[in-house]
Motif scaffolding. Sequence first.
Motif, PDB file in Angstrom:
ATOM      1  N   SER A 534       0.342  -5.684   8.047  1.00  0.00           N
ATOM      2  CA  SER A 534       0.209  -4.327   7.437  1.00  0.00           C
ATOM      3  C   SER A 534      -0.190  -4.478   5.731  1.00  0.00           C
ATOM      4  O   SER A 534       0.211  -5.548   5.504  1.00  0.00           O
ATOM      5  N   PRO A 535      -0.873  -3.335   5.372  1.00  0.00           N
ATOM      6  CA  PRO A 535      -1.423  -3.544   3.844  1.00  0.00           C
ATOM      7  C   PRO A 535      -0.166  -3.800   3.059  1.00  0.00           C
ATOM      8  O   PRO A 535      -0.414  -4.459   1.991  1.00  0.00           O
ATOM      9  N   GLY A 536       0.725  -3.274   3.411  1.00  0.00           N
ATOM     10  CA  GLY A 536       2.026  -3.287   2.400  1.00  0.00           C
ATOM     11  C   GLY A 536       2.221  -4.632   2.329  1.00  0.00           C
ATOM     12  O   GLY A 536       2.941  -5.154   1.386  1.00  0.00           O
ATOM     13  N   VAL A 537       2.699  -5.415   3.415  1.00  0.00           N
ATOM     14  CA  VAL A 537       3.141  -6.856   3.557  1.00  0.00           C
ATOM     15  C   VAL A 537       2.055  -7.752   2.769  1.00  0.00           C
ATOM     16  O   VAL A 537       2.566  -8.540   1.825  1.00  0.00           O
ATOM     17  N   LYS A 538       0.699  -7.447   2.890  1.00  0.00           N
ATOM     18  CA  LYS A 538      -0.506  -8.191   2.136  1.00  0.00           C
ATOM     19  C   LYS A 538      -0.011  -7.946   0.455  1.00  0.00           C
ATOM     20  O   LYS A 538      -0.198  -8.779  -0.165  1.00  0.00           O
ATOM     21  N   PHE A 539       0.088  -6.717   0.212  1.00  0.00           N
ATOM     22  CA  PHE A 539       0.176  -6.369  -1.122  1.00  0.00           C
ATOM     23  C   PHE A 539       1.180  -7.088  -1.759  1.00  0.00           C
ATOM     24  O   PHE A 539       1.350  -7.676  -2.875  1.00  0.00           O
ATOM     25  N   VAL A 552      -9.232  -6.129  -2.823  1.00  0.00           N
ATOM     26  CA  VAL A 552      -8.699  -5.242  -1.715  1.00  0.00           C
ATOM     27  C   VAL A 552      -9.841  -4.621  -0.838  1.00  0.00           C
ATOM     28  O   VAL A 552     -10.323  -3.864  -1.534  1.00  0.00           O
ATOM     29  N   ILE A 553     -10.047  -5.191   0.211  1.00  0.00           N
ATOM     30  CA  ILE A 553     -11.017  -4.481   1.262  1.00  0.00           C
ATOM     31  C   ILE A 553     -10.300  -3.559   2.126  1.00  0.00           C
ATOM     32  O   ILE A 553      -9.567  -4.351   2.981  1.00  0.00           O
ATOM     33  N   GLY A 554     -10.441  -2.364   2.089  1.00  0.00           N
ATOM     34  CA  GLY A 554      -9.403  -1.474   2.563  1.00  0.00           C
ATOM     35  C   GLY A 554     -10.078  -0.298   3.133  1.00  0.00           C
ATOM     36  O   GLY A 554     -11.367  -0.064   3.413  1.00  0.00           O
TER      37      GLY A 554
END
Length: 589
Positions: A534-539, A552-554
Amino acid sequence: MITRMSELFVRTLRDDPADAELPSHKLLVRAGYIRRTAPGIYTWLPLGLKVLRKIEEIVRAEMDRIGAQEVLFPALLPSEPYVATNRWTEYGDNLFRLKDRRGTDMLLGPTHEEMFTLLVKDMYRSYKDLPLALYQIQTKYRDEARPRAGVLRGREFVMKDSYSFDVDDAGLDASYAKHREAYIRIFDQLGFDYAIVKADAGPMGGSKSEEFLAVSPNGEDTFVRSPGGFAANVEAVRFPVAEPVDCSSVPAAQVVDTPNVPTIDSLVELSNSLQPRSDREWAASDMLKSIVFMLSYPDGERVPLVVGLPGDREVDEKRLEAAVSPAEVEPFTAEDFEKYPQLVKGYIGPLRDGKQFLGEEAPAKVRYLVDPRVAEGSEWVSGANENERHAYHLVFGRDFTADGRIDVAEVREGDPSPDGSGPLTLARGIEMGHIFQLGRKYADALGLQVLDQNGKLVTVTMGSYGIGVSRAVAAIVEDTYDEKGLSWPRSIAPYDVMVLAAGKGDEVAKKAKEIAEQLAEEGFEVLLDDRKASPGVKFKDSELIGVPTSVVIGKLLAEGKAEIRDRASGEVQIVPVDEAIEAVKKLAE
């Protein structure tokens, strides 16, 4: 170069390791930089090893710049050179000793002065070969009694040690100055706040000695600074001996009963009622406190030491340990008091039966040393070495003497600087570098001589210069971390840029890969987070790992935009995706 998170050998943790106390220890483990192997021994994982190697390269470049040449000694060493310098004994339990299959004594090198000295002795004979500077970056071993704080205080660590060899003291001064300037350039590049302080040479020997300390509230070393520029590790602070005072009006010494005075404060209160002074009231600073320790020497000898100091001061045991090295300081136990019944617990002082007892008249193998604040002619109240009795109007130089002086009292905020440059302030730091003028200690012990210009054999003079390379990793963390995780200076970060594919769909992953490739072509080291997470984990992982810049490419890709995040400042820029590379380049300038 691009590294994919999906392939990187790393495991981040959400919780702090149970054995970790300091932020650097917690975060280096949680972010996947190091892994505990045994107490005080750590495995460097890929992220940590990249940081460690970058620090090594900074150190290596500056050593090469001053003309030092790199060598590499083995870690497994013969005992004979260390026996010759007596360090086989002096190192005590800190030395890793072992025997080979033939029963020959060996050791794991804690430091390499002996080996460098013998190497130069083996190869050089003439003054024409000097000056010379050699260095190595190598693993060292010390059997720390209390390994703690991760790689800050371990039993195995990476160190840069270099040595200069000169014909005379003028040459040593020049070599020392070159190394000092190189160290300033190194620590300027490492990116943490540091102080250069006068230091105690300790068991290494030598004369001039300075430490480079990373300023940190979690540091084990205490140092002092003054407004006028004085700076020293507290172990190296030496206060001048107090000026003599006139004692002509002080009455004769008198030993009186002093029942029930278990503390300095209670003794002061009783003294002001029992033996009032004519000029002012007694204060704690007028009480001559005598504290007894047992010194244990490497050869097995044990000698009691009595330290006399003003009653409003305490002995700083780190200062004491430095002052009596290579002896170790042990508490004076009940069994010791039984062995030395002439020392009456709670009432120790320089007199007994009204006569000199410690000092020049000390019992066999009892040393009595006084603080430099004990001035010639100064008046004191002291224990009388008789139960519940004290001596009053006791004058140093008139009624008692000492075997010498020892400056081991605690150093306090506001104490006057020894050089008169203003009041001292206290701070804490982590020792990162230590430079010494060793002189001829090791050259004398091992016979390192060369022929001078007149064909006469002269003993070479040496300097020793160390940097804690693996320790620097943790010291940088202590100065740069925040509540989110690590935040590396660009000069030593494992990667320059982290690109996060933080959204669903092939288009996001494709664009993230494209951006990563373009950054790599521009010469950046890139970490691409291409995981199915998930984006949260990656952040959270990007903040924990601490790469200086993140792209960040999102979800904004649908608008043709990308996020550029600066880890140190926390600043977030929203830029057109085709301008992302230029935005990263500006941050890296």
